[in-house]
Design a protein around this motif. Structure first.
Motif, PDB file in Angstrom:
ATOM      1  N   SER A   1       3.974  -0.438   1.303  1.00 16.81           N
ATOM      2  CA  SER A   1       3.960   0.568   2.372  1.00 16.81           C
ATOM      3  C   SER A   1       3.314   1.877   1.948  1.00 16.81           C
ATOM      4  N   GLU A   2       3.604   2.297   0.717  1.00 20.63           N
ATOM      5  CA  GLU A   2       3.051   3.594   0.279  1.00 20.63           C
ATOM      6  C   GLU A   2       1.542   3.551   0.060  1.00 20.63           C
ATOM      7  N   LYS A   3       0.956   2.348   0.045  1.00 26.59           N
ATOM      8  CA  LYS A   3      -0.489   2.211  -0.155  1.00 26.59           C
ATOM      9  C   LYS A   3      -1.234   1.889   1.145  1.00 26.59           C
ATOM     10  N   LEU A   4      -0.496   1.685   2.238  1.00 22.64           N
ATOM     11  CA  LEU A   4      -1.114   1.236   3.487  1.00 22.64           C
ATOM     12  C   LEU A   4      -2.241   2.162   3.943  1.00 22.64           C
ATOM     13  N   PHE A   5      -1.982   3.459   4.000  1.00 25.66           N
ATOM     14  CA  PHE A   5      -2.988   4.360   4.541  1.00 25.66           C
ATOM     15  C   PHE A   5      -4.135   4.595   3.560  1.00 25.66           C
TER      16      PHE A   5
ATOM     17  N   ILE B   1      -2.147  -2.051  12.991  1.00 23.43           N
ATOM     18  CA  ILE B   1      -1.602  -1.648  11.704  1.00 23.43           C
ATOM     19  C   ILE B   1      -0.079  -1.643  11.820  1.00 23.43           C
TER      20      ILE B   1
ATOM     21  N   PHE C   1       3.410  -0.766   9.812  1.00 18.71           N
ATOM     22  CA  PHE C   1       3.868   0.076   8.712  1.00 18.71           C
ATOM     23  C   PHE C   1       5.374  -0.079   8.542  1.00 18.71           C
ATOM     24  N   ASN C   2       5.831  -0.188   7.301  1.00 16.17           N
ATOM     25  CA  ASN C   2       7.257  -0.322   6.982  1.00 16.17           C
ATOM     26  C   ASN C   2       7.902  -1.542   7.640  1.00 16.17           C
TER      27      ASN C   2
ATOM     28  N   LYS D   1       9.815  -3.325   2.045  1.00 11.28           N
ATOM     29  CA  LYS D   1       9.011  -2.837   3.167  1.00 11.28           C
ATOM     30  C   LYS D   1       7.556  -3.101   2.828  1.00 11.28           C
ATOM     31  N   LYS D   2       6.770  -3.425   3.844  1.00 14.35           N
ATOM     32  CA  LYS D   2       5.357  -3.699   3.596  1.00 14.35           C
ATOM     33  C   LYS D   2       4.514  -3.172   4.741  1.00 14.35           C
ATOM     34  N   GLY D   3       3.223  -3.154   4.490  1.00 11.55           N
ATOM     35  CA  GLY D   3       2.256  -2.834   5.524  1.00 11.55           C
ATOM     36  C   GLY D   3       1.415  -4.066   5.792  1.00 11.55           C
TER      37      GLY D   3
ATOM     38  N   ILE E   1      -2.334  -5.177   8.079  1.00 12.18           N
ATOM     39  CA  ILE E   1      -3.461  -4.741   8.901  1.00 12.18           C
ATOM     40  C   ILE E   1      -4.120  -5.999   9.466  1.00 12.18           C
TER      41      ILE E   1
END
Length: 152
Positions: free
Chosen positions: A23-27, A44, A46-47, A55-57, A59
């Motif tokens: 999650s912290e790398k998604l953006f 997209i 998120f979380n 938690k994951k992202g 796309i």
């Protein structure tokens, strides 16, 4: 029926799904791929819940298939991401991203004296530890770890 319950985002006819992004790398991944400049239909998430990551992202990009260079950029910042290629609503290829042996023109050298920071030429790094993402500049031999890496 349980499988359908797990789907948190609509199905994709053709395109690419990038899954298991921390999650912290998604953006960061969104920016690396330049998604904000695309006209494709992009979803997209998120979380989202993940058994593996907590938690994951995720796309989903309609009608877009990435080349190796684009994919290698993702592997630098978000290891173990899963890439699913979708054609006609079916997953036709699954790939787990891993760092290649060499990164060219993707990462900036942290050594201000390195020739790549002083001449118009692409950077080149050898990946010396894929598990811990340690790379070494081909020209000045400066080593960098994932935390220090700056993407070009």
């Amino acid at each position: 029926m349980d499988e359908k319950k797990e789907l948190q985002v609509a199905a994709l006819e053709n395109g690419t799904v990038i899954d298991h992004i921390p999650s912290e790398k998604l953006f960061t991944v969104v920016a690396l791929l330049g998604l904000e400049h695309m006209h494709n239909n992009i979803t997209i998430g998120f979380n989202l819940q993940s058994k593996k990551l907590g938690k994951k992202g995720i796309i989903k990009i309609a009608d877009k298939f990435f080349n190796d260079d684009e994919i290698n950029r993702i592997a630098v910042v978000a290891p173990n991401v899963k890439l699913n290629i979708i054609r006609n609503y079916e997953v036709v290829e699954k790939r787990e991203l891993a760092l290649p042996d060499e990164l060219t023109g993707i990462v900036k050298c942290a050594n201000p004296k390195c020739i790549t920071n002083n001449e118009p030429m692409p950077t080149r790094f050898h990946v010396i530890d894929k598990e811990h993402c340690i790379i070494k500049c081909h020209y000045c031999e400066k080593e960098q770890s994932r935390e220090e890496i700056e993407i070009l």
